[in-house]
Design an enzyme around this catalytic site. Structure first.
Site, PDB file in Angstrom:
ATOM      1  N   HIS A  79       0.855  -1.185   0.000  1.00  0.00           N
ATOM      2  CA  HIS A  79       0.000   0.000   0.000  1.00  0.00           C
ATOM      3  C   HIS A  79       0.889   1.232   0.000  1.00  0.00           C
ATOM      4  O   HIS A  79       1.827   1.314   0.785  1.00  0.00           O
ATOM      5  CB  HIS A  79      -0.891   0.005   1.241  1.00  0.00           C
ATOM      6  CG  HIS A  79      -1.620   1.294   1.446  1.00  0.00           C
ATOM      7  ND1 HIS A  79      -2.341   1.907   0.444  1.00  0.00           N
ATOM      8  CD2 HIS A  79      -1.735   2.103   2.530  1.00  0.00           C
ATOM      9  CE1 HIS A  79      -2.868   3.031   0.903  1.00  0.00           C
ATOM     10  NE2 HIS A  79      -2.513   3.182   2.160  1.00  0.00           N
ATOM     11  N   HIS A  95       0.880   5.776  -0.908  1.00  0.00           N
ATOM     12  CA  HIS A  95       0.153   6.992  -1.279  1.00  0.00           C
ATOM     13  C   HIS A  95       0.909   7.650  -2.437  1.00  0.00           C
ATOM     14  O   HIS A  95       1.082   8.868  -2.451  1.00  0.00           O
ATOM     15  CB  HIS A  95       0.046   7.947  -0.088  1.00  0.00           C
ATOM     16  CG  HIS A  95      -0.877   7.479   0.999  1.00  0.00           C
ATOM     17  ND1 HIS A  95      -1.867   8.254   1.531  1.00  0.00           N
ATOM     18  CD2 HIS A  95      -0.966   6.286   1.629  1.00  0.00           C
ATOM     19  CE1 HIS A  95      -2.512   7.573   2.475  1.00  0.00           C
ATOM     20  NE2 HIS A  95      -1.979   6.375   2.552  1.00  0.00           N
ATOM     21  N   ASP A 146       0.595  -4.660 -20.459  1.00  0.00           N
ATOM     22  CA  ASP A 146       1.641  -5.625 -20.088  1.00  0.00           C
ATOM     23  C   ASP A 146       1.422  -6.202 -18.685  1.00  0.00           C
ATOM     24  O   ASP A 146       1.907  -7.292 -18.386  1.00  0.00           O
ATOM     25  CB  ASP A 146       3.030  -4.952 -20.132  1.00  0.00           C
ATOM     26  CG  ASP A 146       3.598  -4.873 -21.545  1.00  0.00           C
ATOM     27  OD1 ASP A 146       3.217  -5.695 -22.402  1.00  0.00           O
ATOM     28  OD2 ASP A 146       4.458  -3.992 -21.794  1.00  0.00           O
ATOM     29  N   HIS A 166      -8.460   7.343  -1.126  1.00  0.00           N
ATOM     30  CA  HIS A 166      -7.357   6.890  -0.285  1.00  0.00           C
ATOM     31  C   HIS A 166      -6.082   6.697  -1.112  1.00  0.00           C
ATOM     32  O   HIS A 166      -5.235   7.584  -1.137  1.00  0.00           O
ATOM     33  CB  HIS A 166      -7.788   5.592   0.419  1.00  0.00           C
ATOM     34  CG  HIS A 166      -6.883   5.160   1.522  1.00  0.00           C
ATOM     35  ND1 HIS A 166      -7.325   4.524   2.654  1.00  0.00           N
ATOM     36  CD2 HIS A 166      -5.546   5.263   1.668  1.00  0.00           C
ATOM     37  CE1 HIS A 166      -6.299   4.266   3.450  1.00  0.00           C
ATOM     38  NE2 HIS A 166      -5.213   4.704   2.877  1.00  0.00           N
ATOM     39  N   TYR A 209       8.021 -13.408 -22.948  1.00  0.00           N
ATOM     40  CA  TYR A 209       8.915 -12.338 -22.521  1.00  0.00           C
ATOM     41  C   TYR A 209       9.954 -12.864 -21.547  1.00  0.00           C
ATOM     42  O   TYR A 209       9.681 -13.748 -20.757  1.00  0.00           O
ATOM     43  CB  TYR A 209       8.088 -11.228 -21.873  1.00  0.00           C
ATOM     44  CG  TYR A 209       8.885 -10.026 -21.468  1.00  0.00           C
ATOM     45  CD1 TYR A 209       9.197  -9.027 -22.384  1.00  0.00           C
ATOM     46  CD2 TYR A 209       9.341  -9.890 -20.162  1.00  0.00           C
ATOM     47  CE1 TYR A 209       9.921  -7.907 -22.002  1.00  0.00           C
ATOM     48  CE2 TYR A 209      10.072  -8.774 -19.779  1.00  0.00           C
ATOM     49  CZ  TYR A 209      10.355  -7.790 -20.703  1.00  0.00           C
ATOM     50  OH  TYR A 209      11.073  -6.688 -20.319  1.00  0.00           O
TER      51      TYR A 209
END
Lengths: 229, 229, 229, 229
Positions: B95, B97, B120, B169, B227
């Site tokens: 997580h 910001h 991708d 958020h 790839y």
């Protein structure tokens, strides 16, 4: 001894706003206060940040009388002093011309509280002061800038709102110490950066629910805070 | 031994999001899970990233009970746990910001899939969760954040969509490991940066053809991937 | 010996696009060609740039047959090859997903020639390719990407226009060497950055007069060039 | 001895605009003048900044005749010379293609004076020159660029307005020395950055009151300046 430590804290806060890229050349200043002594320590005017030594930090009383230093204080001293006099709980003040926060100040728009990043530190929008009149500019300009900030905060707790945008000028932030004031200056620049982008993506963005502002602000501040160690 | 390695991987994922400039101060957290042991390793709350030592990484079970560490876990722990419980294939959660992804979250706009950079790694747009109600915020906020993410992914494979934007958020990303979750957080910030600019240049931008999304996503993911080495 | 030097030049071009922040993780690739030998040297697929060693650079012929290396070539190889076959004067090709140039590619807008910075290197706007059809994507995608670039340049001199934007994808640039192709990739990202800002400030911006495009382009290119030493 | 110092100052000004990220590759140049000797010292054309040595700085007279150096002067020399001839009080000139200032030049918009950061150094808006005609471009282009700048400043004091935007090209700044000209180039790029954001937030932004422009400009400039030590 205490004043020596205050000077070092003020240097460190000045360096923090440089390290975080909030300051171009000498465009910014940080100060701190020793409440018991009634003494404010502030950056000298126009001295490069990298060269600051403790004895160059200017000590003044709350009326702005220099009590120690051969250098002139920052030209924004009287704004800092007004905040120290009117907000007795604060220990530090920082002024910068950081890019995005200054853009909001120039556009004379508040930063709406549309994300939890802001609600973690500001208990609502970041307000803009009312513009000064020509008279307020011509006489006692720096102190009147402080007064405009204080008027804008009327009825609000400076702990809940640790900084504002001075219209046409830039941000002033504060906190329990010079370090906290610098921290708020850094966070404010990031909030402004996010908000410019947010408003570009959604000009009619809704603010957060008050419940979410409460949740985030009170998770970090006040008696029921749970964040950190 | 395995838990020692997990803690080191979690530190490394936390450092990666700092190195890539997704994190201001302590605004972010990474975690990983040892599925066999049913243990989650997560950043402690409010501790500076640069100081993290393995023994400070908090170990909890899937109900959030701390089993090793004297420090409190990240305040977002319950969101991470919800994702680990509901997405059994994932090994890490991040997580942040980060500036541009958070702007989309604040604007409550999904990131349209208008380029191969996104195709991708995301098999379509990056979605935004529905806002929480005041009740969901007041009680069990962090877990309800996780539930909103899970609801938004309903009917989709979390491997095809390794991250979302939580409305108001910021981004949560995941992956097969903490390192992959951090990688997706970095890529998401870049996708968001490109998308802000793209939408400024062309507010009515068309998404990629499904054939091109298929080509790029399946070139890197699934049994026919070609790839890399 | 010549191929050793080519490989080193290709590594250097790959490093240049990383140093200039055009590349996130492995999202880009540079190649060069030895025309006499008919051999192309290209970055291997998915290998971190910092680790590249000369022997890892993949050598292929103009049909894409690997003639030296145990690694797979970049997945974009067939696009590079198409450009080498169709533009016999070029010595290097670079592909990136650089942020601002990719935003123009995603928005499917050309970069108008509204400043001398652009006219110094592009003899007019930076064009965008037509989108591929689903059929062109499903079969021989990478080569068809090259064909779309070649079609877009029809009737133009690739020396006058050292790069284009592939719609929904990103920039491809070229030049007399891998180093020049990388230089053009860096310049193109800056042109795109300026152009996003220019169009935000003036959506109806006028292109430069042809006389000024001539003056700047021909000051740096062709028989009457005067720039440099 | 004096010319040696001038050359070193010119190198330092060239390095300052690189350090401050105003210059990509060789896209910029700084010069200084020794008024008593009537000699201008300017960056050589196309030489990488990092390699500049004092003896490479080209000395010319005010007519552009090279008096010392085996290298060609910057292709913008004639613009610099025109400014030195017409603004007898200046000691240095800087030209860059810095991103945001160039965007204003390309958009052909002046930078309105809507903040004190600008009023501290420009006594009003940063103007844009009128575009050159095809004839002015074809013959004596660089000198005509200088003439367009001088015409735009007609009736104004170059000390009050230490730089302009050349339409479709980029910024030229000046000052009492090469160092001051570089300083103004750096400040101008920051003013342009803030102004792009300000105009995005408020397209109808009001300029500062004249009283506030006076207060800030005159706090730093002229006989009643109080800023600094």
């Amino acid at each position: 001894m205490k004043l020596k430590q205050l000077r070092e804290e003020v240097i460190e806060a000045n360096l923090e706003i440089v390290r975080r890229r909030l300051v171009l050349y000498t465009f910014g200043n940080a100060s701190g206060i020793a409440r018991d002594e009634g003494l404010v320590a502030i950056k000298p005017s126009g001295v490069p940040f990298a060269d600051l030594r403790p004895e160059q930090i200017v000590l003044t009383d709350l009326d702005g009388k220099v009590v120690d230093s051969s250098l002139r204080p920052s030209s924004d001293l009287d704004t800092h002093l007004e905040l120290y006099r009117e907000f007795p709980g604060i220990g530090g003040v920082v002024h910068t011309h950081s890019t995005h926060a200054t853009a909001f100040a120039q556009a004379r728009r508040e930063i709406p509280c549309c994300g939890t990043t802001q609600a973690d530190y500001w208990y609502g929008p970041v307000p803009v002061t009312a513009p000064l009149t020509a008279e307020e500019i011509e006489e006692d300009y720096e102190r009147n800038t402080g007064r405009a900030i204080v008027r804008r905060l009327a009825g609000m707790n400076p702990d809940d709102l640790p900084g504002v945008l001075v219209a046409g000028h830039g941000p002033f932030t504060w906190g329990a110490s010079a370090a906290k004031a610098a921290f708020h200056a850094v966070v404010l620049e990031e909030l402004a950066t996010m908000a410019v982008l947010t408003l570009a993506l959604n000009p009619a963005v809704e603010p957060l629910l008050q419940a979410e502002i409460d949740k985030h602000f009170l998770r970090k501040h006040g008696p029921s805070a749970t964040y950190g160690q």
